[in-house]
Scaffold this active site. Structure first.
Site, short mmCIF file in Angstrom:
data_model
loop_
_atom_site.label_atom_id
_atom_site.label_comp_id
_atom_site.label_asym_id
_atom_site.label_seq_id
_atom_site.Cartn_x
_atom_site.Cartn_y
_atom_site.Cartn_z
N LYS A 127 1.06 -1.12 -0.04
CA LYS A 127 0.00 0.09 0.07
C LYS A 127 0.91 1.28 0.04
O LYS A 127 0.67 2.32 -0.88
CB LYS A 127 -0.94 0.17 1.14
CG LYS A 127 -2.07 -0.91 1.18
CD LYS A 127 -2.88 -1.30 2.27
CE LYS A 127 -3.82 -2.28 2.37
NZ LYS A 127 -4.68 -2.63 3.54
N GLN A 131 -4.35 -1.35 9.79
CA GLN A 131 -4.45 -2.54 9.14
C GLN A 131 -4.83 -3.53 10.12
O GLN A 131 -4.58 -3.97 11.06
CB GLN A 131 -2.72 -2.82 8.76
CG GLN A 131 -2.58 -4.11 8.22
CD GLN A 131 -3.06 -4.09 6.84
OE1 GLN A 131 -3.07 -3.10 6.20
NE2 GLN A 131 -3.72 -5.39 6.42
N ASP A 178 -11.22 2.99 4.20
CA ASP A 178 -11.84 1.49 4.18
C ASP A 178 -13.34 1.56 4.15
O ASP A 178 -13.75 0.27 3.83
CB ASP A 178 -11.22 0.79 5.46
CG ASP A 178 -9.89 -0.07 5.28
OD1 ASP A 178 -9.56 -0.21 4.03
OD2 ASP A 178 -8.89 -0.28 6.13
#
Ligand code: NAP
Length: 331
Positions: free
Chosen positions: A76, A120, A146
């Site tokens: 990422k 994460q 997200d």
């Protein structure tokens, strides 16, 4: 559909008697699609940077030392840099407390220069079961790249999401850019997680598909999946969906990602003498999806693993970061 509906006339045994047409599915290339999306983002990032004197900025929280998470975060981070986004990775030790993680989230919420926050998953088990939800809930919905915050989930349910979960959004992008019709289809999603299965089903429903969601308690799953024009699997079980579970000509999307170092599994899925086995023998590891390779001969179109949905998830994370920055700047 090539071969029509082979279920007409009976159940699984009847299905096996029917001569399947020799269809080799079109490969839905996630790398190509992700490259196209990222190419579209780069000039938008430049426009934002010149208007605001800074690039859109993503902050990633990595708690603990889970090896898979380290790889995901590195990928990422690299993708952000390649697209011109500013990225900061906050590494916290596995012994961090829930309060310390929440403290950093609150600090980033208040930071005007931070556009996106990604925590994460999974968080270390020692933080306790509810910690992941508590941390996601603490993120400013406007910075929730997200799309997991209850506010963003609610907006998705109502069909007006600004920040939606990256993986199912990536699947929709791939289908739409590949000109695969969604409206009027029967779709089946296997898996009901908050991050893939449920939002995937909602996004298909919003595009006028008639959607069925399956899970570990679904009875006679093959009978349900064989009804699907569009089948999405997100369970994380290697080769679980076999050819006899798929309607000939269906579009099949494999979200599952299972890293494996089990040679026997690779042989059973791809066969002796296969290119995948040769590559496995060199590296000692490979990544497999939920869909059995035999499905390539039955489906009309299908995503590979690797190179299918995975690259799109990252492309959509970049897009969400830019969208979050643009939306915050426009407030
Ligand atoms: P998850 O939270 O573990 O959910 C798995 C789902 O699969 C659950 O709903 C479970 O049902 C269902 N399931 C498990 N075994 C089943 C069975 N035998 N029959 C029917 N349903 C079954 O997983 P997730 O986070 O959604 O991820 C799913 C997979 O996608 C994993 O391989 C993950 O690595 C991958 N993934 C890939 C990407 C990407 O970028 N490509 C992104 C995210 C996830 P119950 O609810 O009944 O337990």
């Amino acid at each position: 559909m090539p071969g029509g509906d082979v279920r007409a006339g009976g159940g699984l045994e009847r299905f096996r008697e029917v001569q399947l047409p020799s269809v080799t599915a079109t490969r839905l290339d996630g790398n190509l699609c992700a490259t196209a999306i990222r190419g579209e983002l780069t000039p938008r990032v430049a426009v934002f940077a010149s208007a605001h004197g800074r690039a859109p900025s993503l902050h990633i929280l990595l708690v603990g030392d889970d090896p898979g998470s380290q790889v995901y975060v590195r990928n990422k981070e690299r993708a952000c840099i390649e697209t011109g986004l500013h990225v900061t990775v906050h590494r916290m030790s596995a012994s961090s407390t829930r309060e310390q993680v929440l403290g950093l989230v609150h600090q980033l919420n208040a930071d005007a220069g931070c556009d996106g926050i990604l925590v994460q998953a999974p968080l270390p088990a020692a933080l306790g079961k509810a910690a992941t939800q508590d941390v996601f809930d603490a993120i400013d919905p406007g910075k929730d790249v997200d799309g997991f915050h209850p506010t963003n989930v609610g907006l998705l349910v109502q069909g007006r999401a600004v920040l939606a979960p990256c993986t199912p959004t990536g699947v929709i992008e791939l289908l739409e850019r590949s000109k695969i019709a969604i409206g009027g289809t029967r779709s089946v999603v296997i898996g009901r997680s908050e991050i893939v299965g449920k939002p995937m089903a909602l996004m298909l429903l919003q595009r006028d598909s008639t959607v069925t969601i399956c899970h570990s308690r679904t009875k006679n799953l093959p009978a349900v999946t064989r009804d699907a024009d569009l089948l999405v699997s997100a369970i994380g079980r290697p080769g679980f969906v076999t050819a006899d579970m798929v309607k000939p000509g269906a579009t099949v999307v494999d979200v599952g990602i299972s890293p494996t170092s089990d040679r026997q599994l690779v042989v059973s899925l791809f066969g002796e003498g296969s290119a995948r086995l040769a590559s496995f023998d060199k590296k000692g590891t490979t990544v497999v999806g939920d869909i059995h390779p035999g499905v390539w001969d039955v489906a009309g179109a299908m995503t590979p693993v690797p190179g299918g949905v995975g690259p799109l998830t990252i492309a959509l994370l970049l897009k969400n970061t830019l969208v979050a920055a643009e939306s915050r700047a426009g407030r």
